[in-house]
Design an enzyme around this catalytic site. Structure first.
Site, PDB file in Angstrom:
ATOM      1  N   LYS A  94       1.114   5.297  -3.043  1.00  0.00           N
ATOM      2  CA  LYS A  94       0.013   6.046  -3.634  1.00  0.00           C
ATOM      3  C   LYS A  94      -1.200   5.157  -3.909  1.00  0.00           C
ATOM      4  CE  LYS A  94       1.841  10.150  -3.661  1.00  0.00           C
ATOM      5  NZ  LYS A  94       1.262  11.237  -2.832  1.00  0.00           N
ATOM      6  N   TYR A 113       7.078   4.010  -4.214  1.00  0.00           N
ATOM      7  CA  TYR A 113       6.223   5.185  -4.418  1.00  0.00           C
ATOM      8  C   TYR A 113       4.847   4.765  -4.932  1.00  0.00           C
ATOM      9  CZ  TYR A 113       4.671   9.728  -6.191  1.00  0.00           C
ATOM     10  OH  TYR A 113       3.953  10.879  -6.436  1.00  0.00           O
TER      11      TYR A 113
END
Length: 245
Positions: free
Chosen positions: A159, A155
């Site tokens: 990002k 994750y």
């Protein structure tokens, strides 16, 4: 109708959570808003609820990982709303898996939904924004792009890549009067975070809690609008102070 009221925004992942909140906030100041998602029932319900409040919001099915679907969505918006002034790349997923347990298919899915979708969205929106003489793009990143967090490796990587794409697009799109910025929220109280440990990546935030979606939305309105006319290529942290530590 004022110039502000004539502006059109597309928000991905808009059926619930942050996306739905951003849609309401933009529509409340006069924007025509299209919320796009693959959660059709929730999306239609959200659009109907906002329309009942007198807000100009409609729902559009969009698989943000599909380039053809993006082209169709932008064409639909130009046909029905007459153009596009802002894209909010909000769609995303989260998985909490230690790196040594992370399977390639999970890595690929996270990167596809969280990062590739941003690239596809910017590419698809660019011609439409250009035809309006310029516009804005707001990419939703995360504090996970700024700090380490166990089991958030995939994750965080997805990002962090959003931040890099934002900076590159800001440089490339500036001559076309298109501003590109990102926001990095900390943990937010949304359905997407239900599977996270309590507090998620913001369990140690000085403010001691997750954000409410409507605490993030005013920043999105600012970056989508002319109020932020000299901001581009920047990332705006809104995290309860979690990155201060």
């Amino acid at each position: 109708m004022t110039e502000q009221q004539q502006k059109v925004a597309l928000i991905t992942g808009g059926s619930r959570g942050q996306g739905a909140s951003h849609a309401e906030a933009l529509a409340a100041v006069g924007w025509r808003v299209i919320i796009a998602d693959v959660l059709d029932k929730e999306g239609e319900k959200t659009a109907a609820a906002l329309a009942e409040k007198g807000l100009s919001v409609r729902y559009l099915n969009l698989d943000v990982t599909n380039e053809t679907a993006w082209a169709k969505a932008i064409a639909d918006i130009e046909r029905h709303e007459g153009g596009l002034d802002s894209l909010v790349n909000n769609a995303g997923i989260i998985r909490v898996t230690p790196l040594n347990e992370l399977e390639l298919r999970e890595w690929d899915l996270i990167l596809k939904v969280n990062t590739t979708s941003v690239l596809l969205g910017m590419k698809a929106a660019f011609p439409a924004l250009s035809r309006r003489g310029g516009g804005t793009i707001v990419n939703v990143a995360s504090t996970a792009a700024h700090r380490g967090a166990e089991a958030y490796g995939a994750y965080s990587a997805s990002k962090a890549a959003v931040l890099a794409l934002t900076r590159a697009a800001a440089l490339e799109y500036a001559p076309h009067n298109i501003r590109v910025n990102s926001i990095s929220p900390g943990g937010v109280e949304t359905p997407m975070n239900n599977d996270e440990p309590q507090g998620g990546t913001s369990s140690s935030a000085p403010l001691g809690r997750r954000a409410r979606p409507n605490e993030i939305s005013p920043l999105v309105v600012y970056l989508a609008s002319d109020a932020s006319s000299y901001a581009t290529g920047a990332d705006f942290l809104i995290d309860g102070g979690v990155t201060v530590r």
